[in-house]
Design an enzyme around this catalytic site. Structure first.
Site, PDB file in Angstrom:
ATOM      1  N   ASP A 212       0.822  -1.213   0.000  1.00  0.00           N
ATOM      2  CA  ASP A 212       0.000   0.000   0.000  1.00  0.00           C
ATOM      3  C   ASP A 212       0.852   1.258   0.000  1.00  0.00           C
ATOM      4  OD1 ASP A 212       0.929  -0.415   2.590  1.00  0.00           O
ATOM      5  OD2 ASP A 212      -1.030  -0.958   3.370  1.00  0.00           O
TER       6      ASP A 212
ATOM      7  N   ASN B 223      -7.258  -3.051  14.401  1.00  0.00           N
ATOM      8  CA  ASN B 223      -8.661  -3.321  14.042  1.00  0.00           C
ATOM      9  C   ASN B 223      -8.782  -4.538  13.113  1.00  0.00           C
ATOM     10  OD1 ASN B 223      -7.680  -2.406  11.634  1.00  0.00           O
ATOM     11  ND2 ASN B 223      -9.055  -0.648  11.440  1.00  0.00           N
TER      12      ASN B 223
END
Ligand code: PGA
Length: 244
Positions: free
Chosen positions: A67, A136
C-alpha cells in the site's frame, strides 16, 4: 492455518527473515509482497544483515508493496516508499526496476490500480506475501467493513488506523485519510502468506482473526480461507489465544 509463537519480537523477526531468505535462495526471482509499519522493521534489518554477510542475493528478487498513502509522492519522507528505501531497498542489491509500488499521486486511481494488478499478474503472481495486522484487524489497508475489495483500490482509512499511524507523522492532522491498497483478493492470490504480529495491542485482533468468525469485519480472519498461511506471533500478541 499455522501459528508459530516466538519468545519475543526479535526471534519472530529472525524466523521470518530466515524463511524469506530461504525462499529467495530457492527461487532467485521470488515475487515478494511487502508490508510497511513498525512490525516488519527488525525483519528487514535481519535481511540487510544477511545480505551484508554475503548470504543473500536480491539481484533477481521482485517486490510488490501492499500500500501507499494517497497524496504522498515516493520522495515524501512519510511515504511508504521512503520507509522501504530506508529500511531495506537502500541497503541491498535489489534492482530499482524490480521494485513495485502503488502510486499515491496518480491522476486516475482506477487505471493505476488495474495497472498494479496487471503488473503482479505479468510477473506470475506473488510467491510469498508478508503482512502485518492492524489493531482493528486490517491487512494492507483493507479496513473492516461490510464487503471485500478484490483488487488494488483507493480506500478510506478508519479513524483507528489514522490514530495508530499518527506516531509516524509530526501531527495527526498530517496523516492522509485515503490510501491505495492491494485488495483482499490480491493478497489471497499469493501462493504463500506470512502474517507477523507482536505486542499486546495486537492480541485482540489476532484472537479474532484466529478464533472469531470469518468476516470482512475482521479482514485478517479471511486469511483462514487460504491454504498456506502462517501467523508468526510474539508471546504478547498470542496471549489471548488460549483464553476462552
Ligand atoms: P504496525 O502496522 O506494524 O505499524 O503495527 C501494522 C498494520 O497496520 O498493518
Amino acid at each position: 492455518m499455522n501459528i508459530v509463537i516466538c519468545k519475543n519480537y526479535l526471534e519472530m523477526s529472525c524466523q521470518v527473515a530466515g524463511i524469506v531468505a530461504e525462499s529467495i535462495r530457492e527461487h532467485v526471482d521470488l515475487k515478494l509482497g511487502l508490508p510497511t509499519g513498525e512490525t516488519p522493521k527488525a525483519m528487514y534489518a535481519e535481511l540487510v544483515k544477511l545480505f551484508r554477510e554475503g548470504n543473500l542475493d536480491f539481484s533477481e528478487t521482485v517486490t510488490f508493496n501492499l500500500d501507499e498513502y494517497v497524496g504522498l509522492s515516493s520522495v515524501d519522507p512519510n511515504s511508504f516508499r521512503c520507509f522501504m528505501n530506508e529500511n531495506l531497498f537502500d541497503h541491498i542489491n535489489i534492482r530499482s526496476s524490480n521494485i513495485h509500488f502503488p502510486d499515491g499521486i496518480s491522476e486516475c486511481f482506477e487505471d493505476e490500480c488495474q495497472a498494479y494488478e496487471d503488473s503482479i499478474q505479468k510477473a506470475g503472481g506473488i510467491g510469498l506475501q508478508l503482512l502485518g495486522i492492524g489493531r482493528n484487524g486490517h491487512i494492507g489497508f483493507n479496513e473492516p467493513g461490510d464487503f471485500i475489495r478484490d483488487i488494488t483500490s483507493k480506500v478510506n482509512l478508519t479513524e483507528d488506523t489514522i490514530n495508530a499511524n499518527a506516531r509516524f507523522f509530526k501531527t495527526p492532522s498530517e496523516v492522509p485519510s485515503t490510501a491505495v491498497s492491494m485488495g483482499i483478493g490480491t493478497i489471497m492470490r499469493a501462493k504463500s502468506i506470512i502474517l507477523m504480529a507482536n505486542g499486546d495491542s495486537k492480541a485482540q485482533a489476532v484472537k479474532e482473526a484466529v478464533k472469531g468468525p470469518i468476516t470482512p469485519h475482521l479482514p485478517a480472519s479471511l486469511l483462514r480461507l487460504h491454504p498456506d498461511v502462517t501467523f508468526f506471533l510474539d508471546r504478547e500478541a498470542s496471549s489471548l489465544l488460549e483464553a476462552k
